[in-house]
Design a protein around this motif. Structure first.
Motif, PDB file in Angstrom:
ATOM      1  N   HIS A 101      27.998  16.365  16.680  1.00  0.00           N
ATOM      2  CA  HIS A 101      28.316  14.935  16.623  1.00  0.00           C
ATOM      3  C   HIS A 101      29.766  14.661  16.992  1.00  0.00           C
ATOM      4  O   HIS A 101      30.067  13.651  17.627  1.00  0.00           O
TER       5      HIS A 101
ATOM      6  N   HIS B  92      16.904   9.550  15.159  1.00  0.00           N
ATOM      7  CA  HIS B  92      17.897   8.674  14.516  1.00  0.00           C
ATOM      8  C   HIS B  92      18.906   8.114  15.526  1.00  0.00           C
ATOM      9  O   HIS B  92      19.573   7.133  15.252  1.00  0.00           O
TER      10      HIS B  92
ATOM     11  N   TRP C 249      19.078  18.601  21.230  1.00  0.00           N
ATOM     12  CA  TRP C 249      20.168  18.148  22.086  1.00  0.00           C
ATOM     13  C   TRP C 249      19.988  18.674  23.506  1.00  0.00           C
ATOM     14  O   TRP C 249      19.367  19.723  23.705  1.00  0.00           O
TER      15      TRP C 249
ATOM     16  N   ASP D  83      22.440  13.504  22.062  1.00  0.00           N
ATOM     17  CA  ASP D  83      21.644  13.631  20.847  1.00  0.00           C
ATOM     18  C   ASP D  83      20.280  12.989  21.101  1.00  0.00           C
ATOM     19  O   ASP D  83      20.210  11.797  21.435  1.00  0.00           O
TER      20      ASP D  83
ATOM     21  N   HIS E 235      23.918   6.200  12.141  1.00  0.00           N
ATOM     22  CA  HIS E 235      24.067   7.526  12.733  1.00  0.00           C
ATOM     23  C   HIS E 235      25.371   8.175  12.266  1.00  0.00           C
ATOM     24  O   HIS E 235      25.391   9.308  11.791  1.00  0.00           O
TER      25      HIS E 235
HETATM   26 FE   LIG Z   1      22.591  12.620  15.480  1.00  0.00          FE
END
Ligand SMILES: [Fe+2]
Ligand SMILES: *[C@@H]1O[C@H](CO)[C@@H](O)[C@H](O)[C@H]1NC(C)=O
Ligand SMILES: *[C@@H]1O[C@H](CO)[C@@H](O)[C@H](O)[C@H]1NC(C)=O
Ligand SMILES: *[C@@H]1O[C@H](CO)[C@@H](O)[C@H](O)[C@H]1NC(C)=O
Ligand SMILES: *[C@@H]1O[C@H](CO)[C@@H](O)[C@H](O)[C@H]1NC(C)=O
Length: 267
Positions: free
Chosen positions: A127, A224, A179, A220, A64
């Motif tokens: 992120h 992934h 998100w 998130d 990630h």
């Molecule tokens: Fe992500």
């Protein structure tokens, strides 16, 4: 000594303007991790890759951070290299302005590059916040929020634990990649919202008006983030993810959002 009415009025207007604008003032701090040579680097991960167990496994964290989030940084740097005038702007500000035709015209940003910055600049700040808001697994609820934030959470949801439940429920309903957020709204209230892809609630005119705000917490829900360990069972990931929330940073982000230091949230 009596003051002329115009002075009193001017002072009142300045005070009002500060109140109104405080949620959107973006001082330049060059975050996330600005290298000083007009290129960005990955913001640091607070813990080692295996520090998020048992909620998130080492391999997921490594992939990630390095592959998924890392790729976006290269794209942002490549696009910024074409626009020297954009390089000094704080990334959070740049991302916030992408929905403004005036801004896009002023800097002559092509439609293709607006999309690249929306997706990859969005990924970078999303992120950066996500790494910041997680710490060592702990099932206890927080004990040391300020009275003001504790009361606001209590008035809105009842308790921090219920706020997290509401965030997890909202995150569970995101269709596809996206998100879920706790945002500080322009009117000072707190709200849970969701965004698709790498959109961020700061993106005025890109996200709906009732989604706009300064993110304090973000989770998130791209596959992934959880697929290796949880496969398709997103709700199980979310249940565990809640125990990683670093309430110290929820408090910090609230204080920064309130004072308009939005760029610093991504440091
Ligand atoms: Fe992500
Ligand atoms: C974590 O995962 C990475 C990549 O899969 C690996 O290189 C590293 O050795 C692992 N570290 C630990 C502590 O398991
Ligand atoms: C705007 O950018 C385009 C390329 O995308 C270029 O052809 C044009 O000359 C630029 N206009 C100005 C005013 O810089
Ligand atoms: C877990 O959180 C509680 C409440 O905030 C705290 O007292 C405790 O020290 C934390 N435990 C760890 C291992 O961090
Ligand atoms: C509580 O606040 C103290 C002092 O600010 C801080 O050191 C500590 O990490 C905080 N604890 C938690 C669980 O956030």
């Amino acid at each position: 000594m009596a003051r002329p009415a115009s002075v009193v009025l001017t002072v009142a207007l300045i005070l009002m303007a500060q109140r109104v604008c405080s949620a959107t003032r973006l001082p330049s701090r060059g975050c996330p991790t600005f290298t000083g040579t007009n290129t960005y680097a990955s913001p640091p991960l607070p813990l080692p890759y295996d520090g998020y167990m048992p909620a998130i496994d080492n391999e997921t964290m490594w992939l990630h951070y390095n592959r998924h989030a890392g790729g976006a940084i290269t794209v942002v740097n490549t696009v910024l290299a074409r626009y020297p005038a954009l390089q000094p702007l704080p990334l959070a500000y740049l991302v916030q302005q992408l929905g403004s035709p005036t801004f896009v015209k002023k800097y002559n940003i092509s439609a293709v590059d607006v999309t690249l910055l929306r997706n990859n600049g969005g990924s970078m700040i999303n992120h950066a916040l996500f790494w910041r808001i997680m710490t060592t697994y702990n099932t206890s609820t927080p004990t040391n929020l300020t009275a003001e934030l504790a009361q606001k959470i209590s008035a809105t949801w009842g308790s921090p634990a219920v706020m997290l439940d509401a965030l997890r429920s909202a995150a569970g309903t995101v269709f596809g990649s996206g998100w879920a957020w706790v945002v500080y709204r322009p009117d000072g209230s707190l709200k849970i919202v969701t965004t698709p892809n790498q959109d961020n609630p700061l993106m005025r005119k890109i996200v709906p008006a009732d989604v706009e705000g300064v993110p304090l917490v973000g989770v998130d829900v791209w596959e992934h983030a959880y697929y290796l360990k949880y496969r398709n069972v997103r709700l199980q990931y979310l249940a565990q993810w809640g125990y990683l929330v670093d309430w110290k940073y929820v408090q910090r982000n609230y204080d920064l959002a309130k004072s308009g230091m939005i760029d610093s949230i991504y440091c």
